[in-house]
Each structure stands twice: as C-alpha cells, then as structure tokens.
Scaffold this motif. Structure first.
Motif, PDB file in Angstrom:
ATOM      1  N   PHE A  40      12.985  -4.229  12.622  1.00  0.00           N
ATOM      2  CA  PHE A  40      12.326  -4.596  11.376  1.00  0.00           C
ATOM      3  C   PHE A  40      12.761  -3.601  10.320  1.00  0.00           C
ATOM      4  CE2 PHE A  40       9.085  -5.922  14.564  1.00  0.00           C
ATOM      5  CZ  PHE A  40       9.077  -7.280  14.271  1.00  0.00           C
ATOM      6  N   PRO A  41      12.718  -3.980   9.033  1.00  0.00           N
ATOM      7  CA  PRO A  41      12.936  -2.966   7.998  1.00  0.00           C
ATOM      8  C   PRO A  41      11.843  -1.908   8.111  1.00  0.00           C
ATOM      9  CG  PRO A  41      12.853  -5.194   7.051  1.00  0.00           C
ATOM     10  CD  PRO A  41      12.452  -5.308   8.487  1.00  0.00           C
ATOM     11  N   GLY A  42      12.225  -0.656   8.021  1.00  0.00           N
ATOM     12  CA  GLY A  42      11.226   0.410   8.096  1.00  0.00           C
ATOM     13  C   GLY A  42      11.824   1.714   8.539  1.00  0.00           C
ATOM     14  N   GLY A  43      10.971   2.709   8.684  1.00  0.00           N
ATOM     15  CA  GLY A  43      11.442   4.022   9.102  1.00  0.00           C
ATOM     16  C   GLY A  43      10.332   5.047   9.036  1.00  0.00           C
ATOM     17  N   LYS A  44      10.742   6.290   8.987  1.00  0.00           N
ATOM     18  CA  LYS A  44       9.786   7.402   8.998  1.00  0.00           C
ATOM     19  C   LYS A  44       8.901   7.366   7.751  1.00  0.00           C
ATOM     20  CE  LYS A  44      13.142  10.213  11.384  1.00  0.00           C
ATOM     21  NZ  LYS A  44      14.192  11.194  11.190  1.00  0.00           N
ATOM     22  N   ILE A  45       7.663   7.771   7.943  1.00  0.00           N
ATOM     23  CA  ILE A  45       6.746   7.896   6.812  1.00  0.00           C
ATOM     24  C   ILE A  45       7.009   9.250   6.160  1.00  0.00           C
ATOM     25  CG2 ILE A  45       4.326   8.036   6.101  1.00  0.00           C
ATOM     26  CD1 ILE A  45       3.660   6.223   8.506  1.00  0.00           C
ATOM     27  N   ASP A  46       7.369   9.221   4.883  1.00  0.00           N
ATOM     28  CA  ASP A  46       7.648  10.448   4.133  1.00  0.00           C
ATOM     29  C   ASP A  46       6.360  11.025   3.564  1.00  0.00           C
ATOM     30  OD1 ASP A  46      10.348  10.093   4.602  1.00  0.00           O
ATOM     31  OD2 ASP A  46      10.774   9.271   2.612  1.00  0.00           O
ATOM     32  N   ALA A  47       6.380  12.310   3.281  1.00  0.00           N
ATOM     33  CA  ALA A  47       5.218  12.980   2.678  1.00  0.00           C
ATOM     34  C   ALA A  47       4.867  12.380   1.326  1.00  0.00           C
ATOM     35  CB  ALA A  47       5.493  14.476   2.542  1.00  0.00           C
ATOM     36  N   THR A  48       5.845  11.793   0.643  1.00  0.00           N
ATOM     37  CA  THR A  48       5.600  11.207  -0.680  1.00  0.00           C
ATOM     38  C   THR A  48       5.036   9.789  -0.603  1.00  0.00           C
ATOM     39  OG1 THR A  48       7.897  10.460  -0.762  1.00  0.00           O
ATOM     40  CG2 THR A  48       7.406  12.595  -1.781  1.00  0.00           C
ATOM     41  N   ASP A  49       5.027   9.177   0.583  1.00  0.00           N
ATOM     42  CA  ASP A  49       4.463   7.834   0.727  1.00  0.00           C
ATOM     43  C   ASP A  49       2.945   7.910   0.650  1.00  0.00           C
ATOM     44  OD1 ASP A  49       6.927   6.443   1.087  1.00  0.00           O
ATOM     45  OD2 ASP A  49       6.986   7.115   3.179  1.00  0.00           O
ATOM     46  N   LEU A  50       2.347   7.023  -0.117  1.00  0.00           N
ATOM     47  CA  LEU A  50       0.893   7.018  -0.283  1.00  0.00           C
ATOM     48  C   LEU A  50       0.177   6.479   0.949  1.00  0.00           C
ATOM     49  CD1 LEU A  50       0.717   5.727  -3.970  1.00  0.00           C
ATOM     50  CD2 LEU A  50       0.569   8.097  -3.137  1.00  0.00           C
ATOM     51  N   SER A  51       0.880   5.645   1.737  1.00  0.00           N
ATOM     52  CA  SER A  51       0.276   5.011   2.909  1.00  0.00           C
ATOM     53  C   SER A  51       1.399   4.493   3.804  1.00  0.00           C
ATOM     54  CB  SER A  51      -0.612   3.842   2.478  1.00  0.00           C
ATOM     55  OG  SER A  51       0.194   2.821   1.905  1.00  0.00           O
ATOM     56  N   PRO A  52       1.074   4.095   5.031  1.00  0.00           N
ATOM     57  CA  PRO A  52       2.096   3.438   5.864  1.00  0.00           C
ATOM     58  C   PRO A  52       2.633   2.163   5.202  1.00  0.00           C
ATOM     59  CG  PRO A  52       0.283   4.178   7.229  1.00  0.00           C
ATOM     60  CD  PRO A  52      -0.151   4.368   5.798  1.00  0.00           C
ATOM     61  N   LEU A  53       1.772   1.418   4.517  1.00  0.00           N
ATOM     62  CA  LEU A  53       2.236   0.238   3.785  1.00  0.00           C
ATOM     63  C   LEU A  53       3.276   0.630   2.753  1.00  0.00           C
ATOM     64  CD1 LEU A  53       2.177  -2.705   2.773  1.00  0.00           C
ATOM     65  CD2 LEU A  53       0.170  -2.077   1.399  1.00  0.00           C
ATOM     66  N   ASP A  54       3.005   1.687   1.999  1.00  0.00           N
ATOM     67  CA  ASP A  54       3.943   2.157   0.987  1.00  0.00           C
ATOM     68  C   ASP A  54       5.283   2.536   1.629  1.00  0.00           C
ATOM     69  OD1 ASP A  54       4.417   2.803  -1.809  1.00  0.00           O
ATOM     70  OD2 ASP A  54       4.433   4.912  -1.191  1.00  0.00           O
ATOM     71  N   LEU A  66      14.755  -5.797  -0.331  1.00  0.00           N
ATOM     72  CA  LEU A  66      13.632  -6.734  -0.409  1.00  0.00           C
ATOM     73  C   LEU A  66      12.585  -6.135  -1.348  1.00  0.00           C
ATOM     74  CD1 LEU A  66      12.326  -9.372   0.515  1.00  0.00           C
ATOM     75  CD2 LEU A  66      11.390  -8.128   2.474  1.00  0.00           C
ATOM     76  N   LYS A  67      12.387  -6.779  -2.474  1.00  0.00           N
ATOM     77  CA  LYS A  67      11.513  -6.248  -3.532  1.00  0.00           C
ATOM     78  C   LYS A  67      10.042  -6.557  -3.262  1.00  0.00           C
ATOM     79  CE  LYS A  67      15.044  -4.724  -5.754  1.00  0.00           C
ATOM     80  NZ  LYS A  67      15.387  -3.340  -5.495  1.00  0.00           N
ATOM     81  N   ARG A  68       9.192  -5.611  -3.653  1.00  0.00           N
ATOM     82  CA  ARG A  68       7.751  -5.716  -3.440  1.00  0.00           C
ATOM     83  C   ARG A  68       7.152  -6.962  -4.082  1.00  0.00           C
ATOM     84  NH1 ARG A  68       5.295   0.224  -3.077  1.00  0.00           N
ATOM     85  NH2 ARG A  68       7.137   1.284  -2.347  1.00  0.00           N
ATOM     86  N   ALA A  69       7.741  -7.430  -5.160  1.00  0.00           N
ATOM     87  CA  ALA A  69       7.193  -8.593  -5.863  1.00  0.00           C
ATOM     88  C   ALA A  69       7.171  -9.844  -4.985  1.00  0.00           C
ATOM     89  CB  ALA A  69       8.011  -8.858  -7.132  1.00  0.00           C
ATOM     90  N   PHE A  70       7.997  -9.894  -3.947  1.00  0.00           N
ATOM     91  CA  PHE A  70       8.061 -11.047  -3.050  1.00  0.00           C
ATOM     92  C   PHE A  70       7.165 -10.888  -1.817  1.00  0.00           C
ATOM     93  CE2 PHE A  70      11.912 -11.468  -5.505  1.00  0.00           C
ATOM     94  CZ  PHE A  70      11.987 -12.834  -5.721  1.00  0.00           C
ATOM     95  N   ILE A  71       6.529  -9.717  -1.664  1.00  0.00           N
ATOM     96  CA  ILE A  71       5.820  -9.379  -0.432  1.00  0.00           C
ATOM     97  C   ILE A  71       4.311  -9.376  -0.655  1.00  0.00           C
ATOM     98  CG2 ILE A  71       5.523  -7.604   1.346  1.00  0.00           C
ATOM     99  CD1 ILE A  71       8.373  -6.600   0.547  1.00  0.00           C
ATOM    100  N   ASP A  72       3.605 -10.130   0.179  1.00  0.00           N
ATOM    101  CA  ASP A  72       2.144 -10.133   0.182  1.00  0.00           C
ATOM    102  C   ASP A  72       1.680  -9.544   1.510  1.00  0.00           C
ATOM    103  OD1 ASP A  72       1.899 -11.482  -2.311  1.00  0.00           O
ATOM    104  OD2 ASP A  72       2.333 -13.381  -1.311  1.00  0.00           O
ATOM    105  N   PRO A  73       1.272  -8.268   1.536  1.00  0.00           N
ATOM    106  CA  PRO A  73       0.813  -7.651   2.790  1.00  0.00           C
ATOM    107  C   PRO A  73      -0.420  -8.374   3.333  1.00  0.00           C
ATOM    108  CG  PRO A  73       1.216  -5.991   1.106  1.00  0.00           C
ATOM    109  CD  PRO A  73       1.262  -7.323   0.427  1.00  0.00           C
ATOM    110  N   ILE A  74      -0.454  -8.552   4.653  1.00  0.00           N
ATOM    111  CA  ILE A  74      -1.587  -9.193   5.327  1.00  0.00           C
ATOM    112  C   ILE A  74      -2.448  -8.144   6.012  1.00  0.00           C
ATOM    113  CG2 ILE A  74      -2.232 -10.778   7.186  1.00  0.00           C
ATOM    114  CD1 ILE A  74       0.403 -12.317   6.507  1.00  0.00           C
TER     115      ILE A  74
END
Length: 167
Positions: A40-54, A66-74
């Motif tokens: 899946f797209p993804g990787g390590k959570i950086d210290a600058t990330d606000l959350s795992p979702l971010d 893949l731009k955030r404007a197309f993504i609706d988190p469930i």
C-alpha cells in the motif's frame, strides 16, 4: 536479533468505481527493504506528521502523487506488526476516480488496481510458508494476474476481509 519498533502508516485506498478496486503499488527494485514487493502507499511516521492519517496521506502523495482532495478517510484498521519491527496502522479510505498519478521512481515501479471483490473472496486467500530467522513462518498470499500480493499487504487485506465480511 529484534529490530526496534518502527511506527508506520499506510493508506488502504478503495477506488469508488462501479466495481470498487484497491490501489496498490509495486515497490522499486533498487530499495534496500522489501524491494519489488506489492504494498500500500505509506511508510514511516515522521515527527512532523500530525497523525498516522497525516503520514499515510503524505506518503501516498509523495510515492504516487495521489492528492488528498480525492481521498475520503473512513477509519483505521487494527495495528499490523511485522517481523521487521514495523507497527503499521492501516488507514482505510474511499478514493474518488478522476485522479492523475505521478509515480516517484525513487520509491515505486508501478501502480495498479485489483478488484475489491477478488481481494475479499476467501478462495483467493492462500497460506504460504517460509523459513525466517530459523523458524517456519506462515503468511497470506493473494496472487492476482502477474502480481504476487503477500506478507504484510496480504495480511492487512485479510484483516479487512475479517472486519467487513466476518463480523
């Protein structure tokens, strides 16, 4: 020797087509870890990330454009632990069609879609085994066309199946 815990986040992108699909990547062959594997797209959570979702959204943009404007988190699925020390938090999301992807050749060789119905059919969930660190380990495999989906990615897909089809 055990590796330290490494928090990570991935996006489980369900593309809202007439027949929904799951967007997957083939990791670049030159990478040091998990080269050429389906993920899946993804990787390590950086210290600058606000959350795992971010983190998952940032990585999806960096890896495949893949731009955030197309993504609706469930929501989040259960944490998935790997033998390499990763503690992965999968983020399930609906993705609206119409997106354009730009693959980062540093991280990804290919992007493709697999029908969700195929991945949620338990007849396509095979158990494989391999020796790892002196022990026989088992893992899920979900071969699709020329793609060999296995390990953590197949395990997270199996967890999704158990969450939505068995509960």
């Amino acid at each position: 020797q055990e590796r330290p815990v490494r928090p990570a986040a991935v996006l489980v992108p369900i593309v809202a087509r007439d027949e929904p699909t799951v967007l997957l990547t083939k990791r670049a062959e030159h990478l040091n870890e998990h080269a050429g594997q389906i993920s899946f797209p993804g990787g390590k959570i950086d210290a600058t990330d606000l959350s795992p979702l971010d983190a998952a959204l940032r990585e999806a943009d960096e890896e495949i454009g893949l731009k955030r404007a197309f993504i609706d988190p469930i929501g989040y699925l259960d944490v998935y632990a790997t033998g390499f020390g990763f503690r992965i938090l999968p983020t399930l999301a609906r993705v609206r069609p119409g997106f354009d992807l730009t693959i980062s050749q540093n991280e990804v060789d290919n992007v493709f879609e697999v029908p969700l119905a195929f991945l949620m059919d338990p007849l396509n969930h095979k158990l494989g085994t391999k020796e790892f660190r002196g022990m026989q380990r088992s893992f899920y495999e979900m071969p699709f066309e020329q793609h060999y989906i296995w390990g953590a990615t197949a395990g997270m897909l199996r967890a999704l199946y158990e969450r939505i089809c068995l509960s």
